[in-house]
Write a protein that holds these residues in place. Structure first.
Motif, mmCIF file in Angstrom:
data_model
loop_
_atom_site.group_PDB
_atom_site.id
_atom_site.type_symbol
_atom_site.label_atom_id
_atom_site.label_comp_id
_atom_site.label_asym_id
_atom_site.label_seq_id
_atom_site.Cartn_x
_atom_site.Cartn_y
_atom_site.Cartn_z
ATOM 1 N N PHE A 3 11.462 22.424 -18.765
ATOM 2 C CA PHE A 3 12.342 23.207 -19.630
ATOM 3 C C PHE A 3 13.779 22.684 -19.560
ATOM 4 C CE2 PHE A 3 15.280 26.702 -20.406
ATOM 5 C CZ PHE A 3 14.785 27.272 -21.572
ATOM 6 N N CYS A 4 14.184 22.235 -18.352
ATOM 7 C CA CYS A 4 15.561 21.759 -18.145
ATOM 8 C C CYS A 4 15.765 20.316 -18.568
ATOM 9 C CB CYS A 4 15.956 21.934 -16.686
ATOM 10 S SG CYS A 4 16.092 23.661 -16.186
ATOM 11 N N GLY A 5 14.720 19.623 -19.002
ATOM 12 C CA GLY A 5 14.913 18.304 -19.579
ATOM 13 C C GLY A 5 14.149 17.168 -18.950
ATOM 14 N N LEU A 6 13.468 17.394 -17.815
ATOM 15 C CA LEU A 6 12.614 16.346 -17.280
ATOM 16 C C LEU A 6 11.376 16.234 -18.160
ATOM 17 C CD1 LEU A 6 14.417 17.149 -14.760
ATOM 18 C CD2 LEU A 6 12.492 16.362 -13.352
ATOM 19 N N THR A 7 10.796 15.057 -18.237
ATOM 20 C CA THR A 7 9.518 14.928 -18.928
ATOM 21 C C THR A 7 8.416 15.462 -18.018
ATOM 22 O OG1 THR A 7 8.983 12.738 -18.046
ATOM 23 C CG2 THR A 7 10.368 12.826 -20.037
ATOM 24 N N PRO A 8 7.259 15.839 -18.570
ATOM 25 C CA PRO A 8 6.160 16.257 -17.708
ATOM 26 C C PRO A 8 5.804 15.211 -16.665
ATOM 27 C CG PRO A 8 5.691 16.891 -19.957
ATOM 28 C CD PRO A 8 6.942 16.049 -20.003
ATOM 29 N N ALA A 9 5.823 13.932 -17.033
ATOM 30 C CA ALA A 9 5.500 12.878 -16.061
ATOM 31 C C ALA A 9 6.526 12.852 -14.942
ATOM 32 C CB ALA A 9 5.440 11.524 -16.764
ATOM 33 N N GLU A 10 7.816 13.018 -15.276
ATOM 34 C CA GLU A 10 8.853 13.017 -14.249
ATOM 35 C C GLU A 10 8.716 14.216 -13.318
ATOM 36 O OE1 GLU A 10 12.460 10.722 -16.682
ATOM 37 O OE2 GLU A 10 12.222 12.908 -16.844
ATOM 38 N N ALA A 11 8.373 15.369 -13.875
ATOM 39 C CA ALA A 11 8.200 16.557 -13.045
ATOM 40 C C ALA A 11 7.023 16.382 -12.083
ATOM 41 C CB ALA A 11 7.999 17.783 -13.924
ATOM 42 N N ILE A 12 5.931 15.801 -12.568
ATOM 43 C CA ILE A 12 4.764 15.586 -11.715
ATOM 44 C C ILE A 12 5.079 14.609 -10.593
ATOM 45 C CG2 ILE A 12 2.428 14.613 -11.675
ATOM 46 C CD1 ILE A 12 2.083 15.856 -14.510
ATOM 47 N N VAL A 13 5.813 13.552 -10.896
ATOM 48 C CA VAL A 13 6.215 12.605 -9.846
ATOM 49 C C VAL A 13 7.113 13.306 -8.822
ATOM 50 C CG1 VAL A 13 7.563 10.525 -9.365
ATOM 51 C CG2 VAL A 13 5.920 10.538 -11.242
ATOM 52 N N ALA A 14 8.020 14.169 -9.301
ATOM 53 C CA ALA A 14 8.880 14.915 -8.377
ATOM 54 C C ALA A 14 8.054 15.776 -7.428
ATOM 55 C CB ALA A 14 9.859 15.787 -9.165
ATOM 56 N N GLY A 15 7.008 16.395 -7.962
ATOM 57 C CA GLY A 15 6.193 17.300 -7.155
ATOM 58 C C GLY A 15 5.120 16.625 -6.330
ATOM 59 N N THR A 16 4.985 15.321 -6.473
ATOM 60 C CA THR A 16 3.948 14.607 -5.722
ATOM 61 C C THR A 16 4.566 13.484 -4.895
ATOM 62 O OG1 THR A 16 3.453 13.253 -7.707
ATOM 63 C CG2 THR A 16 2.127 15.225 -7.352
ATOM 64 N N ARG A 17 4.751 12.314 -5.501
ATOM 65 C CA ARG A 17 5.227 11.163 -4.735
ATOM 66 C C ARG A 17 6.593 11.407 -4.107
ATOM 67 N NH1 ARG A 17 7.034 5.763 -7.757
ATOM 68 N NH2 ARG A 17 8.810 7.142 -8.137
ATOM 69 N N THR A 18 7.556 11.914 -4.902
ATOM 70 C CA THR A 18 8.911 12.058 -4.374
ATOM 71 C C THR A 18 8.962 13.093 -3.261
ATOM 72 O OG1 THR A 18 9.819 11.463 -6.532
ATOM 73 C CG2 THR A 18 11.306 12.507 -4.970
ATOM 74 N N SER A 19 8.276 14.204 -3.434
ATOM 75 C CA SER A 19 8.274 15.219 -2.381
ATOM 76 C C SER A 19 7.615 14.699 -1.109
ATOM 77 C CB SER A 19 7.572 16.480 -2.875
ATOM 78 O OG SER A 19 8.360 17.138 -3.859
ATOM 79 N N ALA A 20 6.565 13.892 -1.250
ATOM 80 C CA ALA A 20 5.941 13.278 -0.073
ATOM 81 C C ALA A 20 6.919 12.340 0.619
ATOM 82 C CB ALA A 20 4.676 12.523 -0.481
ATOM 83 N N GLU A 21 7.673 11.578 -0.158
ATOM 84 C CA GLU A 21 8.649 10.666 0.429
ATOM 85 C C GLU A 21 9.759 11.431 1.139
ATOM 86 O OE1 GLU A 21 8.088 6.955 -2.744
ATOM 87 O OE2 GLU A 21 9.747 8.373 -2.986
ATOM 88 N N ILE A 22 10.212 12.533 0.556
ATOM 89 C CA ILE A 22 11.253 13.344 1.194
ATOM 90 C C ILE A 22 10.781 13.858 2.547
ATOM 91 C CG2 ILE A 22 12.469 15.560 1.027
ATOM 92 C CD1 ILE A 22 12.688 15.023 -2.011
ATOM 93 N N LEU A 23 9.539 14.306 2.621
ATOM 94 C CA LEU A 23 9.002 14.838 3.873
ATOM 95 C C LEU A 23 8.384 13.767 4.767
ATOM 96 C CD1 LEU A 23 7.380 18.207 2.726
ATOM 97 C CD2 LEU A 23 9.745 17.695 3.363
#
Length: 446
Positions: free
Chosen positions: A368-388
């Motif tokens: 809703f805030c402007g990320l694409t669905p693909a970008e949101a999914i990457v944020a919730g998967t690969r990027t979050s795994a990398e952060i943790l």
């Protein structure tokens, strides 16, 4: 059975718990979490707990004795990861919080709710109930619990005083307090001894209601943590605090800036610190009555009838034309701006009530805030795994843990399709979502 067919068993997508040494999944649209485009008509091999081969159907060989699962018409994404929660505070069956609630059984109930909705791991952000059971969070982080998300903890968070952190409906003094540099460094050593990898700090004054964590104190905490190979994540509200924390070497933000729109100075400072990450934790956004009704219906899978009736009653009492708050609008704009500037964005829900399903709400809000669905999914998967630093999660790739979600519809068409879950796999085995649904939606015992 002819010899040519004896090497495998054909199964439908609904027959997901498969015995045997290996399983080949074929035919799905695969969103591997690695920012590449989808693999149409994919194939991936799971052997034991891990993915061993990923590619196109026909390119991945079926091992002798393996099972084959037809996923034609489905979409597969990696399991989600929530980098910010507060588990054990609210009983989902009664929507109540009390000091007596914090038990091993309640936290596991929450972790099972996460697993039901396809979340593989989640980080508890500094408010574990140390006043009730100081050892439980450290015990849970070392356990593999069937049909439950992996539990991680930052340990006991640090504020200016024990009363300066959020504590739901009552003030218990859950965080550590640090008012001097020496106190801050000592608390870092205490958490390091507990083998905590990341430290949570609360910096703001919670709208002038508590003391602020002073700059010299949090700089001592950050510096001491870095000396010991640890990272520091900050709870913030104000733009000016965000600027100073960036200058002071903070590793990540548990929220975005919330008091005003970020300015050019903030963006300049941010670009000087490209490794700093953020879990936006967007506040509630008002959606249409029709969408809210559909969401409540979806939640019947894991909430008891009494809570569904309560939620429907609250929706019926909502004033016509209710709009999202300014607080959401500010954070929404700020998320889009920092994302477009290249800031690392993960998925965090701040969950204490919306356990599990809130991850899907956060994905929809990101889009809703402007990320694409693909970008949101990457944020919730690969990027979050990398952060943790969960090296075995976040993508569907050889060597990774086989944690993934099978969807009945394509989230690239509509991000809310992440809610159309057909099956969830955890470490190579399907969780029993039907049994979990029966258990999690049962009314609380009197």
């Amino acid at each position: 059975m002819p010899l040519v067919a004896a090497a495998f068993v054909c199964l439908s997508a609904n027959q997901a718990r498969v015995a045997g040494p290996a399983v080949l999944f074929e035919g799905a649209r695969l969103l591997a979490g690695d920012a590449r485009g989808p693999i149409e008509n994919s194939a991936f091999l799971v052997e034991g707990y891990k993915f061993t081969r990923v590619g196109k159907k026909g390119d991945v060989r079926l091992p002798a004795g393996a099972a084959r699962v037809d996923l034609s018409g489905k979409t597969v994404i990696p399991a989600l990861i929530d980098i910010h929660n507060h588990l054990g505070w609210t009983d989902q069956r009664t929507n109540t919080a009390s000091k007596q609630n914090y038990t091993r059984a309640l936290v596991i109930d929450h972790l099972q709710r996460y697993a039901y909705y396809g979340v593989a791991a989640t980080l508890s952000m500094g408010l574990d109930r140390w006043d009730v059971d100081a050892e439980l969070p450290y015990q849970l982080r070392n356990e593999i619990i069937p049909n439950a998300a992996r539990f991680l903890t930052v340990g006991r968070g640090i504020a200016a005083t024990p009363m300066a952190g959020p504590v739901a409906d009552y003030r218990l003094g859950v965080p550590y307090g640090a008012q001097t540099e020496a106190e801050g460094r000592a608390l870092v050593h205490d958490l390091h001894a507990r083998k905590v990898e990341m430290i949570k700090i609360w910096v703001d004054d919670r709208l002038n209601t508590v003391p602020k964590l002073q700059v010299n104190v949090y700089e001592a905490i950050i510096n001491e943590a870095h000396k010991n190979g640890m990272r520091v994540v900050a709870h913030i509200f104000n733009l000016e605090d965000g600027k100073q924390l960036l200058k002071s070497g903070i590793d990540g933000f548990a929220h975005g800036v919330r008091d005003r729109d970020v300015d050019d100075e903030y963006m300049r400072i941010l670009k000087q610190h490209p490794k700093v990450w953020e879990g936006p934790n967007l506040p509630p956004r008002t959606i249409s009555a029709a969408d809210a009704t559909a969401e409540i219906t979806w939640l019947t899978e894991t909430l008891p009838p009494s809570q569904i009736r309560r939620m429907r009653g609250e929706l019926a009492r909502r004033p016509p034309g209710a709009a999202s708050t300014d607080l959401f609008a500010i954070q929404c704009r700020n998320l889009k701006r920092v994302h477009d500037a290249g800031m690392i964005i993960g998925l965090g829900t701040d969950a204490n009530v919306d356990i599990g399903w809130g991850a899907h709400t956060e994905l929809a809000d990101m889009v809703f805030c402007g990320l694409t669905p693909a970008e949101a999914i990457v944020a919730g998967t690969r990027t979050s795994a990398e952060i943790l630093k969960l090296d075995d999660l976040g993508t569907i790739a050889p060597g990774k843990s086989a944690d993934f979600i099978i969807l009945d519809a394509n989230p690239l068409d509509d991000i809310t399709n992440t809610r159309k879950i057909n099956r969830v796999y955890q470490r190579g085995s399907a969780i029993d979502r039907a049994a979990l649904s029966r258990s999690l939606s049962a009314e609380a015992a009197n």
